[in-house]
Scaffold this motif. Structure first.
Motif, PDB file in Angstrom:
ATOM      1  N   ASP A  72       0.916  -1.026  -0.289  1.00 65.60           N
ATOM      2  CA  ASP A  72       0.425   0.205   0.347  1.00 65.60           C
ATOM      3  C   ASP A  72       1.193   1.116   0.439  1.00 65.60           C
ATOM      4  OD1 ASP A  72      -2.380  -1.385  -0.323  1.00 65.60           O
ATOM      5  OD2 ASP A  72      -2.526  -1.675   2.233  1.00 65.60           O
ATOM      6  N   ILE A  73       1.623   1.045   0.743  1.00 63.49           N
ATOM      7  CA  ILE A  73       3.073   2.462   0.636  1.00 63.49           C
ATOM      8  C   ILE A  73       3.658   2.480  -0.449  1.00 63.49           C
ATOM      9  CG2 ILE A  73       5.008   3.582   1.789  1.00 63.49           C
ATOM     10  CD1 ILE A  73       4.012   1.955   4.493  1.00 63.49           C
ATOM     11  N   SER A  75       2.292   2.111  -3.374  1.00 61.81           N
ATOM     12  CA  SER A  75       1.035   1.904  -4.563  1.00 61.81           C
ATOM     13  C   SER A  75       1.470   3.313  -4.281  1.00 61.81           C
ATOM     14  CB  SER A  75       0.661   1.284  -4.507  1.00 61.81           C
ATOM     15  OG  SER A  75      -1.110   1.363  -3.292  1.00 61.81           O
ATOM     16  N   LEU A  76       1.406   3.762  -2.696  1.00 57.89           N
ATOM     17  CA  LEU A  76       1.040   5.689  -2.685  1.00 57.89           C
ATOM     18  C   LEU A  76       2.262   6.471  -3.163  1.00 57.89           C
ATOM     19  CD1 LEU A  76      -0.444   4.976   0.328  1.00 57.89           C
ATOM     20  CD2 LEU A  76      -1.723   5.860  -0.883  1.00 57.89           C
ATOM     21  N   PHE A  77       3.144   6.047  -3.609  1.00 59.13           N
ATOM     22  CA  PHE A  77       4.208   6.837  -3.889  1.00 59.13           C
ATOM     23  C   PHE A  77       4.516   6.564  -4.710  1.00 59.13           C
ATOM     24  CE2 PHE A  77       6.090   6.962   0.702  1.00 59.13           C
ATOM     25  CZ  PHE A  77       5.945   7.955   0.702  1.00 59.13           C
ATOM     26  N   ASN A  78       4.417   4.954  -5.962  1.00 66.39           N
ATOM     27  CA  ASN A  78       4.432   5.293  -7.265  1.00 66.39           C
ATOM     28  C   ASN A  78       3.510   5.130  -8.241  1.00 66.39           C
ATOM     29  OD1 ASN A  78       7.583   4.895  -6.679  1.00 66.39           O
ATOM     30  ND2 ASN A  78       7.142   2.438  -6.110  1.00 66.39           N
ATOM     31  N   GLY A  79       2.057   5.250  -7.740  1.00 68.22           N
ATOM     32  CA  GLY A  79       0.605   5.102  -8.425  1.00 68.22           C
ATOM     33  C   GLY A  79       0.499   2.802  -8.200  1.00 68.22           C
ATOM     34  N   PRO A  80       0.199   3.011  -8.801  1.00 70.02           N
ATOM     35  CA  PRO A  80      -0.914   1.528  -9.110  1.00 70.02           C
ATOM     36  C   PRO A  80      -0.089   0.495  -9.999  1.00 70.02           C
ATOM     37  CG  PRO A  80      -2.964   2.976  -9.407  1.00 70.02           C
ATOM     38  CD  PRO A  80      -1.794   3.753  -9.329  1.00 70.02           C
TER      39      PRO A  80
END
Length: 81
Positions: A72-73, A75-80
């Motif tokens: 989750d972390i 994906s928050l920085f790099n996108g899905p």
């Protein structure tokens, strides 16, 4: 810790001081709201009191604690992903 109101503290000051000298700290309140803490000078300061190990055996840290929510972390920085 015992709480007394200002009137009671004035009325029983000698008795309260004797109790404090024996290590019994107390709080003086005004209109039910705590305003001061009285403790003997020989008592350790609150920041000096250590409570190490008070939860021993009551909690468990999972083995993957440092990886929990990692996807989750990221994906928050790099996108899905």
């Amino acid at each position: 810790m015992r709480t007394v109101n200002i009137h009671e503290a004035k009325t029983h000051l000698s008795r309260l001081i004797d109790a404090a000298m024996k290590g019994e700290s107390f709080i003086i309140a005004k209109a039910g709201r705590p305003i001061v803490r009285v403790s003997p000078i020989t008592a350790p300061e609150e920041q000096q009191q250590r409570r190490l190990g008070f939860l021993a055996g009551k909690i468990r840290v999972p083995e993957d604690f440092d990886r929990m929510g990692q996807d989750d972390i990221v994906s928050l920085f790099n996108g899905p992903a």
